[in-house]
Enzyme design. Structure first.
Site, PDB file in Angstrom:
ATOM      1  N   PRO A   2      46.218  -4.314   0.240  1.00 57.86           N
ATOM      2  CG  PRO A   2      44.418  -5.418   1.175  1.00 57.86           C
ATOM      3  CD  PRO A   2      45.720  -5.631   0.544  1.00 57.86           C
ATOM      4  CD  GLU A   3      49.795   0.690   2.078  1.00 55.02           C
ATOM      5  OE1 GLU A   3      49.893   1.986   2.331  1.00 55.02           O
ATOM      6  OE2 GLU A   3      50.753   0.204   1.576  1.00 55.02           O
ATOM      7  CE  LYS A  70      46.447  -0.184   6.675  1.00 52.79           C
ATOM      8  NZ  LYS A  70      47.441  -1.251   6.754  1.00 52.79           N
ATOM      9  CG  HIS A  98      43.186 -17.355  -4.016  1.00 52.31           C
ATOM     10  ND1 HIS A  98      43.728 -18.545  -3.885  1.00 52.31           N
ATOM     11  CD2 HIS A  98      43.793 -17.069  -5.240  1.00 52.31           C
ATOM     12  CE1 HIS A  98      44.930 -18.793  -4.462  1.00 52.31           C
ATOM     13  NE2 HIS A  98      45.100 -17.882  -5.291  1.00 52.31           N
ATOM     14  NE  ARG A 117      50.493 -14.676   3.250  1.00 53.33           N
ATOM     15  CZ  ARG A 117      51.325 -13.941   3.648  1.00 53.33           C
ATOM     16  NH1 ARG A 117      51.943 -12.863   2.639  1.00 53.33           N
ATOM     17  NH2 ARG A 117      51.997 -14.250   4.778  1.00 53.33           N
ATOM     18  CE  LYS A 153      64.515   9.666  22.738  1.00 53.83           C
ATOM     19  NZ  LYS A 153      64.600  10.966  22.487  1.00 53.83           N
ATOM     20  NE  ARG A 258      55.863  -4.684   5.333  1.00 58.50           N
ATOM     21  CZ  ARG A 258      54.873  -4.600   5.304  1.00 58.50           C
ATOM     22  NH1 ARG A 258      54.055  -4.278   6.438  1.00 58.50           N
ATOM     23  NH2 ARG A 258      54.313  -4.461   4.082  1.00 58.50           N
TER      24      ARG A 258
END
Ligand SMILES: [Zn+2]
Length: 268
Positions: A2-3, A70, A98, A117, A153, A258
């Site tokens: 989910p975003e 979120k 779940h 999770r 940076k 990622r």
């Protein structure tokens, strides 16, 4: 995972599913999902999670839902639930192996918080504390607010995913927004200025709007990672395929742990 668009869908679905209803019963199947603060640690689950949940949701009718990045804040009178979905959380009307929490409505409907999770959670709180937690530590909202200036940076994609800089983007939508803007994900954040920054701001909003519109068609949310789920996005997880814009090859590399997908033909 989910975003912002998926969280937004969740908030709107919960509001729709509970409109005009009262919650009449609460079952907590896993105490680790109810937390005392907005921590993501299951080890911080509340001992009194079930009674704390009851005190909020049985006391008043479900009220307005607010979102920042979120996170969601669901109001019940002068109390509230802060909701976050973590990596695998979802609210659903379907049965789930779940299930961590179920809320039963006065028309017999059942809403389930499922979270394999356990990185999402529910924080029962007062409205005032909840409003503070909704915003605490987060940058401006990626959908509602202008993209803030980007500094330093670090790579632009890494900075876009930093919730303290801009709240709501994760791996998928950051990669897609950079592709839309024609900006290389490994360019330094501080080099994204002027017209390039304007382009990125527009691309972020277009990407989030695009994803929200796709989800709007669905009653239940789908995550791209779900088994058998379609992938409607041009670069995410498409290494080796042709870029739909320039015909170049989509590549993948690992950035801050990622996967990142991009096209070196048209992202500069
Ligand atoms: Zn391309």
């Amino acid at each position: 995972m989910p975003e912002l668009p998926e969280v937004d869908h969740c908030g709107r679905a919960l509001s729709r599913w509970t409109a005009g209803r009262r919650i009449v019963a609460v079952e907590l199947h896993d105490g680790r999902s109810v937390r005392a603060s907005r921590t993501a640690r299951p080890s911080d689950g509340r001992e009194d999670g079930e009674s704390a949940l009851r005190e909020v949701v049985l006391a008043a009718a479900p009220g307005p839902m607010e979102r920042h990045g979120k996170r969601l804040l669901w109001r019940f009178g002068d109390r509230a639930l802060l909701l976050h979905l973590g990596m695998t959380g979802r609210w659903t009307r379907l049965p789930s192996p779940h299930a961590k929490v179920t809320l039963r409505l006065d028309d017999g409907a059942v809403l389930t918080f499922a979270d394999p999770r356990l990185l999402g959670g529910i924080v029962p709180t007062t409205l005032a504390d909840g409003a503070a937690m909704l915003h605490d530590g987060l940058g401006p909202d990626a959908l509602r607010d202008p993209l803030p200036p980007l500094h330093g940076k670090r790579a632009v994609k890494v900075v876009l995913m930093d919730q303290a800089v801009v709240a709501g983007l994760g791996n998928l939508h950051a990669a897609e927004a950079l592709w839309r803007a024609g900006i290389a994900p490994d360019r330094t954040a501080e080099s994204v200025t002027g017209e390039r920054h304007t382009r990125l701001g527009i691309a972020v909003r277009e990407q989030l709007d695009f994803a929200r519109r796709l989800l709007d068609a669905e009653e239940e949310v789908t995550y791209v990672e779900d088994a058998g789920a379609p992938n409607p996005f041009p670069v995410y997880q498409r290494q080796g395929e042709a870029c739909p814009r320039c015909g170049g090859t989509i590549e993948r590399f690992v950035q801050a742990g990622r996967g990142t997908w991009w096209c070196r033909g048209c992202q500069k």
